[in-house]
Scaffold this motif. Structure first.
Motif, short mmCIF file in Angstrom:
data_model
loop_
_atom_site.label_atom_id
_atom_site.label_comp_id
_atom_site.label_asym_id
_atom_site.label_seq_id
_atom_site.Cartn_x
_atom_site.Cartn_y
_atom_site.Cartn_z
N GLY A 120 0.80 -1.22 0.00
CA GLY A 120 0.00 0.00 0.00
C GLY A 120 0.83 1.27 0.00
O GLY A 120 0.32 2.36 0.24
N VAL A 121 2.14 1.14 -0.23
CA VAL A 121 2.99 2.33 -0.27
C VAL A 121 3.16 2.74 -1.73
O VAL A 121 3.80 2.03 -2.52
CB VAL A 121 4.38 2.06 0.36
CG1 VAL A 121 5.26 3.30 0.27
CG2 VAL A 121 4.23 1.59 1.80
N TRP A 122 2.58 3.87 -2.11
CA TRP A 122 2.63 4.31 -3.50
C TRP A 122 3.53 5.51 -3.70
O TRP A 122 4.11 5.70 -4.76
CB TRP A 122 1.23 4.63 -4.02
CG TRP A 122 0.36 3.41 -4.08
CD1 TRP A 122 -0.52 2.97 -3.13
CD2 TRP A 122 0.33 2.45 -5.14
NE1 TRP A 122 -1.11 1.80 -3.52
CE2 TRP A 122 -0.62 1.45 -4.77
CE3 TRP A 122 0.97 2.32 -6.36
CZ2 TRP A 122 -0.90 0.35 -5.58
CZ3 TRP A 122 0.68 1.25 -7.18
CH2 TRP A 122 -0.25 0.27 -6.77
N ALA B 228 13.65 2.23 -8.01
CA ALA B 228 12.86 1.24 -7.26
C ALA B 228 12.04 0.36 -8.19
O ALA B 228 11.64 -0.74 -7.82
CB ALA B 228 11.94 1.94 -6.27
N ASP B 229 11.79 0.83 -9.41
CA ASP B 229 10.97 0.02 -10.32
C ASP B 229 11.84 -0.87 -11.21
O ASP B 229 11.33 -1.55 -12.09
CB ASP B 229 10.02 0.87 -11.15
CG ASP B 229 10.67 2.08 -11.79
OD1 ASP B 229 11.84 2.37 -11.45
OD2 ASP B 229 10.03 2.72 -12.62
N LEU C 119 5.34 5.59 -8.72
CA LEU C 119 5.75 5.01 -9.99
C LEU C 119 4.84 5.48 -11.10
O LEU C 119 3.64 5.71 -10.91
CB LEU C 119 5.75 3.49 -9.88
CG LEU C 119 4.42 2.79 -9.62
CD1 LEU C 119 3.75 2.40 -10.93
CD2 LEU C 119 4.65 1.56 -8.77
N PHE C 120 5.37 5.69 -12.27
CA PHE C 120 4.54 5.98 -13.43
C PHE C 120 4.71 4.90 -14.50
O PHE C 120 3.76 4.29 -14.95
CB PHE C 120 4.85 7.36 -14.01
CG PHE C 120 3.98 7.65 -15.22
CD1 PHE C 120 2.70 8.14 -15.06
CD2 PHE C 120 4.43 7.37 -16.51
CE1 PHE C 120 1.88 8.36 -16.14
CE2 PHE C 120 3.61 7.58 -17.61
CZ PHE C 120 2.32 8.07 -17.43
N ASN D 73 10.81 9.74 -10.33
CA ASN D 73 9.89 9.50 -9.22
C ASN D 73 10.30 8.34 -8.32
O ASN D 73 10.01 8.32 -7.15
CB ASN D 73 8.49 9.16 -9.76
CG ASN D 73 7.87 10.31 -10.51
OD1 ASN D 73 8.52 11.34 -10.71
ND2 ASN D 73 6.63 10.16 -10.93
N THR D 74 10.91 7.32 -8.92
CA THR D 74 11.14 6.09 -8.16
C THR D 74 12.56 5.96 -7.65
O THR D 74 12.96 4.89 -7.23
CB THR D 74 10.81 4.86 -9.02
OG1 THR D 74 11.75 4.83 -10.09
CG2 THR D 74 9.41 4.91 -9.57
#
Lengths: 975, 111
Positions: A45-47, A83-84, A61-62, A70-71
């Motif tokens: 649940g961490v976005w 992170a992605d 993340l996009f 962003n990540t």
């Protein structure tokens, strides 16, 4: 939904039986083996992963493909981790990089969000650079805000070795086009390397669908994968990121902590696309992501993108996502189709059949939510704009279009054109031996990508012979970029940019640029995309504009075309253009570029004898030489010199350059290469050598031995041996003299034996050779046997005692050393040699000369032949002599015996003027005083003239010019 | 990394080569000081095909290379020895830099 995953057909990459504990900030969380950091966080649940660069907005993340900043997170010891992309590991300590505390919690700095109108483009230049020096005050604060990550100075040292690889055909991208290209290239006989960035082959086949049946894509993937695995001449490199494509198909790829440097005869770029954001207010809220990202979350990681989502689409992709959601049991509030009249589509029909609400001619004006998406405000893009309807949802999948991921093609020099109909950049000119296939060329449907890939793979395999010929400039490879029969589907919305009067409609996430920032930069006068980029920082973030360039270009094209700007040209998107894309594709750590230090070193044949004698070794070029043998440097050198002067010493000269020149024109050649006269040099005699470059600068010195009328043996200094040899080869390529030039440097070992007992030692070892003053006078050269070894004996006197250089084959070097040691010769090192030669006033090229020293400055005109027709540098030396030297090298002593010894490079001063410098200085034990060499004014170089030296401490030392040699001025001892 | 193709060694990485500057005609020994200074210190730096010298370091062979300094293309690669001996240059190879001489002779003069 925390911790809960989707069931059944989802989660290709994860191992549900292997939970991994990790931390994000201070919170302990649990993911699964196979997760990337971002998917594990999403499952919890961490976005929100970070705060944005300028306004401190929460970001998540996009693309789920590592395209935007962003990540970026920090894991223990390693900043700037995507992170992605990075796979989760047990115990990983992940920290958000550019937020204090967790990004989802508001921080006082988040107030910057409301300061947008005070932060226009160019703000930093305008606000922080005046008054002068202000930037120094602001910089630390701004850097801290910018979230640049921290380097962990305690982190463990790791070696990053490089891998060198080659192949006939390198295929970049393991999607549909890439796999087909690899299969076809391999079938054509090419050794093929298939490089894929993700841990899975298949590209879009892993998550996207083209037909209502999700299994169709999977079947295609399985078929292709089996063919790739079955082909013997396909190698896989994955996961690996190709970061650069350089001249002649030289690829850089980072895989498993190593930099791979790959040479390919042909390269097929099948790098796919980057899904593009749509621009609307708050389009950066966590929960708004690319449709493909939502599909990947589900298919690869079994993570639900949310409870109830909306889908914004301009193509079939959005309907595919809707069907995936339906299959996974994830609620879909509505599919919002930007097109006024969506064309018929089996996917859309299937979505409607599944009960999904579809609204055509529907766009998003803005998103609503604090730290996560809560609702969307909708409008009708085509028509009156519609009412102010609101749709509640907690995620939005955006499928407004793609941009070809053509970075590698750009690096290679490809040209692109913007196709208005497809609303996409299509490569129209490719560099030699580079091919492109698949969606990077606009082939958006599976069949087209497959066909194009197969065709291009076949071409690339055939091409493999051509690259071995010289590159022809006229070849026109563009025909290979687009396959003829493949149809290209309209996928991209022509203008998914919906500016909002209240802003926060982000074009560039990395740099926090809104639509008004782009148009304002244009209005500020930056009417060239390259200038606009630098002013507004558009595309200067980690993604290098991969998610922002095209939308910015469309925005500007329409802005200018609508007459918002006073100059009308550039209304067409191609005229606006995009900025230059440069490697690396993704940030490379410096460790990968540096690799493991590879510093070859050369050891002389006597190397281990030096170590046994306790030598401190010093580096001279690639060579290791003994500096001194044990103890403290100055004292050891003094003692070694004393022994040499009182008994016998020997130094390893194996590092000297040794060049043999033979042939009918040998004397003429040597005479041209060096400044003195060698035509009449007698056989069996040695002569000093001084070399200048074409501009008259002293480049080397040594000794020439004439072994026969047509045979010379030349020495060169340790550091310059290679350069001298190269210069000789180069000049003779031009002169065409009948000589052979052979570099014997490593083939021969050498020892200089010197001292009052040297002759006696030599006589013992060289039975039958006449070493008397008459038979072996000063500067004589003899070929003789020493202790049974073939040797060349040179009677020279560098250190000022009776001395002899003994040159033997390298294989005899250690035996020679041992034989001399047995007879009582004591080793001395480079330090002692420097001291003794200084006592004799001999220069060392490179220490007592520099890049501007001609024989005139060095006071060595005596070594320049007067009546020579030619030598390299002759005219330059002549001109310098006419001009007169500004400085001359002179020997000096100190006026006061107890004054401190100057150091090399201490200044020679005349009042406040700097008139020269000290090049060598030492306290001579045999003379009991300081002696040295220095550049002084020409009028100061008469012996007895005083001058001042300013020591490093600032202290002035009074010096007096003195005649050289300082030691044994009559040279009686060396004769 | 670029590849340089030579007749003697085939295709080799450019890292094996050492750049040796543009080929210039050395002025005659009795040329004026200014002409010599030009020869030694002034370079045209043309973005056009130029003959240059490159050393293949492992073999010690010097090559004359016609390189387009604008596009970085290696148009011709020949042994420097053969280049200077003549017979390599054709009338079209006008890329050979010359500080003053306008003569069409194909090899630099050397006293």
């Amino acid at each position: 939904m925390s911790g809960k995953r989707l069931g059944g057909g989802f989660g290709r990459l994860i191992d549900r039986g292997a939970p991994l504990d990790f931390r994000f900030g201070g919170t302990a969380l649990r993911g699964l083996r196979g997760d990337v950091i971002a998917s594990a966080l999403a499952a919890n649940g961490v976005w929100a992963l970070s705060r944005s660069f300028k306004y401190r907005r929460p970001r998540g993340l996009f693309s789920l493909a590592g395209h935007e900043a962003n990540t970026i997170v920090d894991i223990a010891g390693e900043p700037n981790v995507y992170a992605d992309l990075r796979e989760l590991e047990a115990g990983m300590r992940v920290r958000p990089q550019n937020s204090r505390g967790l990004p989802q919690r508001a921080h006082p700095l988040a107030l910057l969000n409301y300061c947008g109108r005070f932060l226009p483009p160019g703000f930093y230049y305008a606000a922080f650079f005046r008054p002068r020096g202000a930037w120094r005050v602001w910089e630390p604060l701004i850097r801290r805000l910018a979230g640049l990550g921290t380097v962990d100075e305690e982190s463990r040292h790791r070696a990053h070795d490089k891998v060198y690889d080659w192949c006939d055909v390198a295929v970049v991208g393991g999607g549909i086009a890439g796999m087909n290209a690899a299969i076809a290239a391999a079938a054509g006989g090419a050794e093929t390397l298939l490089i894929e960035e993700s841990p899975l082959l298949g590209g879009a086949l892993n998550y996207a669908r083209e037909t209502p049946e999700a299994g169709d894509a999977e079947a295609m993937r399985a078929r292709l994968k089996a063919k790739v695995r079955a082909a013997k001449n396909i190698r896989l490199l994955m996961p690996a990121t190709v970061t650069g494509l350089f001249a002649d198909n030289w690829l850089a790829a980072v895989a498993a902590g190593r930099m791979h440097k790959i040479r390919a005869r042909a390269v097929v770029v099948a790098s796919g696309t980057v899904e593009q954001p749509a621009v609307f207010r708050n389009n950066d809220l966590p929960g708004v992501f690319a449709a493909a990202a939502a599909q990947k979350l589900m298919r690869l990681y079994a993570v639900s993108p949310g409870k109830r989502g909306a889908i914004l689409t301009a193509n079939d992709g959005g309907y595919g996502l809707a069907l995936d959601c339906a299959e996974a049991g994830v609620g879909v509030a509505a599919v919002l189709d930007l097109r006024a009249k969506p064309p018929p589509s089996p996917l859309a029909d299937a979505a409607r059949e599944a009960g999904i609400s579809v609204r055509a001619n529907c766009g998003v004006r803005g998103a609503v939510g604090g730290s996560h998406l809560r609702a969307l405000r909708l409008f009708s893009p085509d028509g009156d704009g519609g009412g102010r309807r609101t749709l509640d949802c907690d995620f939005l999948g955006v499928s407004a279009g793609n941009a070809g991921n053509g970075a590698l093609l750009h690096y290679g020099g490809a040209k692109f054109r913007y196709d208005e109909k497809l609303a996409a950049h299509i490569p129209c000119e490719l560099p030699p031996n580079v091919y492109a296939a698949g969606s990077v060329c606009g082939a958006n449907d599976f069949a087209a990508a497959a066909e194009q890939g197969a065709r291009v793979g076949e071409l690339a395999a055939k091409n493999k012979k051509q690259i071995l010929t010289l590159a022809a400039s006229s070849s026109s490879p563009s025909s290979s970029s687009v396959s003829s029969s493949a149809t290209v589907k309209n996928w991209n919305h022509p203008h998914p940019v919906f500016a909002h009067p209240r802003g926060k409609d982000f074009v560039d996430f990395d740099e926090d640029l809104q639509t008004s920032d782009i148009t304002a930069s244009w209005d500020d006068g930056y009417r060239d995309i390259q200038l606009l980029k630098r002013y507004s920082t558009l595309g200067m973030g980690p993604s290098q504009g991969r998610h922002s360039q095209i939308n910015a270009m469309r925005l500007l094209a329409r802005y200018v075309g609508n007459g918002n700007s006073d100059d009308g040209n550039g209304s067409d998107a191609d005229a606006i253009g995009v900025t230059t894309s440069r490697p690396p594709y993704r940030a490379e750590s410096i460790a990968h570029l540096a690799g493991r230090a590879f510093e070859p070193e050369k050891r002389t044949p006597m190397h281990y004898r030096h170590l046994e004698n306790g030598a401190e070794m010093t580096v001279a070029g690639l060579w290791l030489r003994p500096a001194f043998y044990g103890g403290e440097r100055v004292a050891a050198a003094a003692e070694e010199a004393r022994r040499c002067r009182s008994e016998a010493g020997m130094i390893d000269l194996s590092t000297l350059g040794k060049i043999e020149v033979f042939g009918a024109d040998a004397a003429e050649f040597v005479n041209r290469m060096y400044t003195w006269n060698y035509l009449k040099q007698a056989v069996g005699k040695a002569r000093y050598l001084l070399m200048t470059s074409e501009d008259g600068i002293i480049t080397d010195d040594g000794v020439a031995c004439r072994l026969a009328a047509d045979r010379f043996y030349l020495t060169a200094t340790t550091g310059n041996a290679e350069g001298v040899f190269r210069a000789m080869l180069r000049h003779n390529a031009e002169w065409g003299l009948r000589v052979h030039i052979v570099n014997l440097t490593s083939a021969r070992a050498g020892v200089n034996l010197a001292g009052p007992r040297a002759k006696e030692i030599l006589e013992k070892l060289c039975e039958g050779t006449d070493l008397s003053a008459e038979g072996f006078p000063y500067l004589a050269v003899r070929e003789a046997k020493i202790a049974g070894m073939p040797a060349l004996l040179l009677r020279v006197g560098f250190v000022g005692e009776w001395g002899c250089e003994i040159h033997v084959p390298a294989s005899c070097g250690e035996s020679l050393w041992d034989a001399l040691a047995r007879e009582g010769a004591r080793p001395f090192g480079v330090e002692a040699q420097r001291l003794m030669r200084l006592e004799k006033g001999h220069i060392i090229v490179g220490q007592d000369t520099d890049g501007l020293t001609t024989p005139v400055e060095a006071a060595m005109e005596w070594a320049v032949g007067k009546n020579k027709p030619y030598f390299v540098g002759q005219r330059a030396v002549e001109i310098r002599r006419k001009q007169g030297a500004a400085q001359r090298l002179a020997g000096f002593e100190l006026a006061e015996k107890n004054a401190p010894c100057p150091e090399e490079c201490d200044l020679v001063v005349n009042g406040n003027a700097i008139t020269g410098r000290v090049t060598s200085a030492a306290r001579s034990p045999s003379l009991g005083k300081v002696v040295g060499l220095a550049y002084v004014l020409p009028e100061q170089c008469e012996p007895g003239t005083g001058f001042m030296i300013r020591a490093g401490s600032g202290k002035l030392i009074e010096a007096v010019c003195a005649k050289t040699p300082f030691y044994d001025p009559e040279n009686a001892r060396q004769k | 990394m670029k590849i340089i193709h030579t007749r003697e060694h085939g295709a080799r990485n450019i890292a094996e080569f050492v750049y040796g500057g543009v080929v210039l005609r050395e002025p005659a020994a009795d040329a004026g000081d200014a002409e010599w200074a030009d020869y030694l210190f002034i370079r045209e730096n043309k973005a056009a095909p130029c003959w240059e010298l490159w050393l293949h370091s492992p073999s010690g062979m010097w090559y004359a290379v016609l390189r387009d300094a604008g596009s970085d293309e290696f148009l011709r690669v020949v042994l420097a020895r053969e280049f200077f001996a003549g017979g390599v240059l054709t009338d079209d190879d006008a890329g050979l830099s010359s500080s003053s001489s306008s003569s069409q002779e194909s090899t630099p003069s050397q006293s």
